[in-house]
Design a protein around this motif. Structure first.
Motif, PDB file in Angstrom:
ATOM      1  N   ASP A 151       3.253  17.103   0.477  1.00  0.00           N
ATOM      2  CA  ASP A 151       2.974  16.018   1.426  1.00  0.00           C
ATOM      3  C   ASP A 151       1.999  14.971   0.875  1.00  0.00           C
ATOM      4  OD1 ASP A 151       4.567  17.305   3.424  1.00  0.00           O
ATOM      5  OD2 ASP A 151       2.873  18.630   3.852  1.00  0.00           O
ATOM      6  N   ALA A 152       2.035  14.770  -0.431  1.00  0.00           N
ATOM      7  CA  ALA A 152       1.093  13.832  -1.057  1.00  0.00           C
ATOM      8  C   ALA A 152       1.422  12.384  -0.753  1.00  0.00           C
ATOM      9  CB  ALA A 152       1.063  14.049  -2.566  1.00  0.00           C
ATOM     10  N   LEU A 153       2.713  12.058  -0.732  1.00  0.00           N
ATOM     11  CA  LEU A 153       3.141  10.679  -0.491  1.00  0.00           C
ATOM     12  C   LEU A 153       4.278  10.662   0.531  1.00  0.00           C
ATOM     13  CD1 LEU A 153       3.160   9.259  -4.132  1.00  0.00           C
ATOM     14  CD2 LEU A 153       1.629   8.552  -2.285  1.00  0.00           C
ATOM     15  N   SER A 154       4.434   9.551   1.198  1.00  0.00           N
ATOM     16  CA  SER A 154       5.485   9.388   2.201  1.00  0.00           C
ATOM     17  C   SER A 154       6.876   9.548   1.577  1.00  0.00           C
ATOM     18  CB  SER A 154       5.367   8.002   2.832  1.00  0.00           C
ATOM     19  OG  SER A 154       6.556   7.637   3.503  1.00  0.00           O
ATOM     20  N   THR A 155       7.792  10.076   2.364  1.00  0.00           N
ATOM     21  CA  THR A 155       9.176  10.186   1.903  1.00  0.00           C
ATOM     22  C   THR A 155       9.797   8.814   1.694  1.00  0.00           C
ATOM     23  OG1 THR A 155       9.941  10.345   4.197  1.00  0.00           O
ATOM     24  CG2 THR A 155       9.533  12.413   3.027  1.00  0.00           C
ATOM     25  N   LEU A 175      12.369  12.974  -2.036  1.00  0.00           N
ATOM     26  CA  LEU A 175      12.239  13.956  -3.104  1.00  0.00           C
ATOM     27  C   LEU A 175      10.821  14.530  -3.153  1.00  0.00           C
ATOM     28  CD1 LEU A 175      14.134  11.936  -5.860  1.00  0.00           C
ATOM     29  CD2 LEU A 175      15.043  13.845  -4.529  1.00  0.00           C
ATOM     30  N   THR A 176      10.642  15.571  -3.943  1.00  0.00           N
ATOM     31  CA  THR A 176       9.311  16.164  -4.141  1.00  0.00           C
ATOM     32  C   THR A 176       8.665  15.648  -5.420  1.00  0.00           C
ATOM     33  OG1 THR A 176      10.300  18.070  -5.270  1.00  0.00           O
ATOM     34  CG2 THR A 176       9.939  18.249  -2.883  1.00  0.00           C
ATOM     35  N   THR A 177       9.223  14.587  -5.969  1.00  0.00           N
ATOM     36  CA  THR A 177       8.690  13.942  -7.164  1.00  0.00           C
ATOM     37  C   THR A 177       8.400  12.479  -6.853  1.00  0.00           C
ATOM     38  OG1 THR A 177      10.937  13.385  -7.909  1.00  0.00           O
ATOM     39  CG2 THR A 177       9.959  15.435  -8.757  1.00  0.00           C
ATOM     40  N   ALA A 178       7.597  11.868  -7.709  1.00  0.00           N
ATOM     41  CA  ALA A 178       7.352  10.427  -7.601  1.00  0.00           C
ATOM     42  C   ALA A 178       7.128   9.858  -8.992  1.00  0.00           C
ATOM     43  CB  ALA A 178       6.155  10.133  -6.708  1.00  0.00           C
ATOM     44  N   ALA A 179       7.429   8.570  -9.115  1.00  0.00           N
ATOM     45  CA  ALA A 179       7.283   7.863 -10.388  1.00  0.00           C
ATOM     46  C   ALA A 179       5.985   7.061 -10.373  1.00  0.00           C
ATOM     47  CB  ALA A 179       8.477   6.935 -10.600  1.00  0.00           C
ATOM     48  N   PHE A 180       5.259   7.095 -11.496  1.00  0.00           N
ATOM     49  CA  PHE A 180       3.979   6.397 -11.616  1.00  0.00           C
ATOM     50  C   PHE A 180       3.966   5.534 -12.874  1.00  0.00           C
ATOM     51  CE2 PHE A 180       3.126  10.185  -9.147  1.00  0.00           C
ATOM     52  CZ  PHE A 180       2.243   9.761  -8.162  1.00  0.00           C
ATOM     53  N   ARG A 181       3.283   4.388 -12.765  1.00  0.00           N
ATOM     54  CA  ARG A 181       3.142   3.508 -13.919  1.00  0.00           C
ATOM     55  C   ARG A 181       1.817   2.756 -13.845  1.00  0.00           C
ATOM     56  NH1 ARG A 181       4.628  -1.329 -16.892  1.00  0.00           N
ATOM     57  NH2 ARG A 181       5.337  -2.784 -15.286  1.00  0.00           N
ATOM     58  N   ASP A 237      17.252   5.415   0.190  1.00  0.00           N
ATOM     59  CA  ASP A 237      17.162   6.589  -0.674  1.00  0.00           C
ATOM     60  C   ASP A 237      16.870   6.209  -2.120  1.00  0.00           C
ATOM     61  OD1 ASP A 237      19.592   5.501  -1.443  1.00  0.00           O
ATOM     62  OD2 ASP A 237      20.663   7.413  -1.481  1.00  0.00           O
ATOM     63  N   ASN A 238      16.524   4.942  -2.341  1.00  0.00           N
ATOM     64  CA  ASN A 238      16.205   4.468  -3.684  1.00  0.00           C
ATOM     65  C   ASN A 238      14.686   4.524  -3.851  1.00  0.00           C
ATOM     66  OD1 ASN A 238      16.907   3.521  -6.187  1.00  0.00           O
ATOM     67  ND2 ASN A 238      17.331   1.430  -5.537  1.00  0.00           N
ATOM     68  N   PRO A 239      14.154   5.493  -4.604  1.00  0.00           N
ATOM     69  CA  PRO A 239      12.704   5.698  -4.638  1.00  0.00           C
ATOM     70  C   PRO A 239      11.956   4.533  -5.261  1.00  0.00           C
ATOM     71  CG  PRO A 239      13.790   7.004  -6.326  1.00  0.00           C
ATOM     72  CD  PRO A 239      14.875   6.421  -5.483  1.00  0.00           C
ATOM     73  N   LEU A 240      10.655   4.477  -4.974  1.00  0.00           N
ATOM     74  CA  LEU A 240       9.805   3.389  -5.441  1.00  0.00           C
ATOM     75  C   LEU A 240       8.822   3.892  -6.498  1.00  0.00           C
ATOM     76  CD1 LEU A 240       8.942   1.923  -1.927  1.00  0.00           C
ATOM     77  CD2 LEU A 240      10.660   1.074  -3.527  1.00  0.00           C
ATOM     78  N   ILE A 241       8.491   3.037  -7.449  1.00  0.00           N
ATOM     79  CA  ILE A 241       7.495   3.376  -8.467  1.00  0.00           C
ATOM     80  C   ILE A 241       6.106   3.053  -7.922  1.00  0.00           C
ATOM     81  CG2 ILE A 241       6.634   2.795 -10.776  1.00  0.00           C
ATOM     82  CD1 ILE A 241       9.544   2.242 -11.577  1.00  0.00           C
ATOM     83  N   ASP A 270       0.844  -1.190   0.000  1.00  0.00           N
ATOM     84  CA  ASP A 270       0.000   0.000   0.000  1.00  0.00           C
ATOM     85  C   ASP A 270       0.885   1.247   0.000  1.00  0.00           C
ATOM     86  OD1 ASP A 270      -1.708   2.120   0.565  1.00  0.00           O
ATOM     87  OD2 ASP A 270      -2.635   1.160   2.307  1.00  0.00           O
ATOM     88  N   ALA A 271       0.833   2.016  -1.085  1.00  0.00           N
ATOM     89  CA  ALA A 271       1.687   3.198  -1.219  1.00  0.00           C
ATOM     90  C   ALA A 271       1.321   4.301  -0.237  1.00  0.00           C
ATOM     91  CB  ALA A 271       1.611   3.738  -2.648  1.00  0.00           C
ATOM     92  N   THR A 272       0.151   4.207   0.377  1.00  0.00           N
ATOM     93  CA  THR A 272      -0.293   5.220   1.340  1.00  0.00           C
ATOM     94  C   THR A 272      -0.045   4.802   2.788  1.00  0.00           C
ATOM     95  OG1 THR A 272      -2.560   4.359   1.541  1.00  0.00           O
ATOM     96  CG2 THR A 272      -2.117   5.865  -0.281  1.00  0.00           C
TER      97      THR A 272
END
Length: 340
Positions: free
Chosen positions: A101-105, A111-117, A56-60, A37-39
């Protein structure tokens, strides 16, 4: 914990585990992902723990509709909408600026960006819809090891560490998605994949295509940019030209251990293999080689007597760019002849 193997008829059970904050691996057209659950911050942290992944390796974030992206990201540009229309569901990951503050760090790597697929696999789309929440989904393997293209690969790495695996057979493509950063002034490819540079530029014009690595002190915006990836225990050597294989096999035959060989059928037919060299066919061309790359690396990883692997190179064009990106990282950028 016991790791269950779920069929497509058991998606409700798999979704329930996701809702409870547990981890369930899911199939995509590229590789198997490790879903949480991404939230749910605690659930996301379990992903890092199960994989042994650097924090520090971001998640999609995997979604089943565009509305979910719009819930978390800043308004999508016209270019982004064109790409989504053309390539989703499919092997294209897009990085967007997030609402505050849309998604957890833990999802974003700080970062202030996130990857979506939006993956092109109906079982996983059904899983996301049934769970009712977006899923983080890094490759479902021990961090740094070859990515899984079969449920059996996931079970090998993560049995006892996750709640379940949704089994939908072998993946279609075998290499992860193209990652395109849409938060930059000029869209930038951070990881090549099945969607080529040429295909992207045909839709939105110029893109930057040479930013695939970051320094040790930089925070990566996409997976696979900083740490050694896709690596078996044996040292992989890239053999750049077919003409170099006779010399490479001569070297292999002089070694006191088993050497793996990963080449296409046409090349293999013209080679004489020493007794201590084991062949794994990469099929007929770069497309089949890309599909089989991780399975081949995992095959040799199961035999501790294999201490080196010689692998065929391809031109870094189209799907070949994705193949060479993964191969280069699995080899730690080592080519046959570099230290000889």
């Amino acid at each position: 914990m016991k790791t269950e193997l779920y069929t497509k008829a058991q998606i409700d059970e798999a979704a329930k585990q996701i809702q409870l904050g547990e981890l369930v691996s899911f199939p995509t057209e590229t590789v198997y992902g490790l879903g949480a659950d991404a939230t749910n911050d605690t659930a996301v942290q379990k992903v890092y723990q199960a994989k042994g992944r650097p924090s520090d390796n971001p998640l999609i974030v995997h979604v089943a509709d565009v509305a979910t992206v719009e819930k978390y990201a800043e308004p999508l540009s016209d270019a982004a909408k064109k790409l989504i229309k053309q390539f989703w569901p499919g092997p294209l990951t897009l990085i967007f600026n997030l609402k505050p503050d849309a998604l957890s760090t833990h999802v974003t790597g700080g970062l202030t960006t996130a990857a979506f697929r939006m993956p092109n696999n109906q079982a996983t789309l059904d899983l996301i819809k049934t769970a009712g929440i977006p899923l983080v989904g890094p490759s479902a393997n021990t961090s740094g090891k070859p990515s899984p293209t079969l449920a059996e690969h996931v079970y090998h790495d993560l049995n006892g560490k996750i709640a379940g695996i949704l089994d939908d057979g072998a993946t279609q493509l075998g290499v992860e998605s193209t990652v395109l950063d849409m938060s930059t002034e000029v869209p930038t490819v951070l990881r090549p994949g099945a969607v080529s540079i040429e295909q992207l530029e045909a839709i939105i014009g110029n893109v930057v295509s040479n930013k695939h690595h970051v320094g040790l002190k930089e925070v990566p915006k996409a997976p696979g940019m900083k740490y050694k990836h896709y690596a078996p225990n044996a040292q992989v050597y890239i053999v750049d030209q077919p003409s170099e294989f006779p010399e490479a096999l001569k070297w292999a035959g002089q070694q006191p251990f088993l050497v793996g060989l990963m080449v296409t059928d046409e090349l293999a037919a013209n080679l004489t293999l020493p007794a201590n060299v084991e062949l794994y066919s990469l099929g007929t061309d770069v497309n089949s080689a890309s599909h089989l790359l991780f399975a081949a690396l995992r095959h040799f990883d199961e035999n501790p007597q294999v201490k080196a692997i010689l692998t065929e190179a391809f031109k870094p064009e189209g799907i070949g760019a994705a193949y060479m990106n993964r191969l280069d990282k699995s080899a730690g950028q080592r080519h046959f002849g570099d230290d000889r």
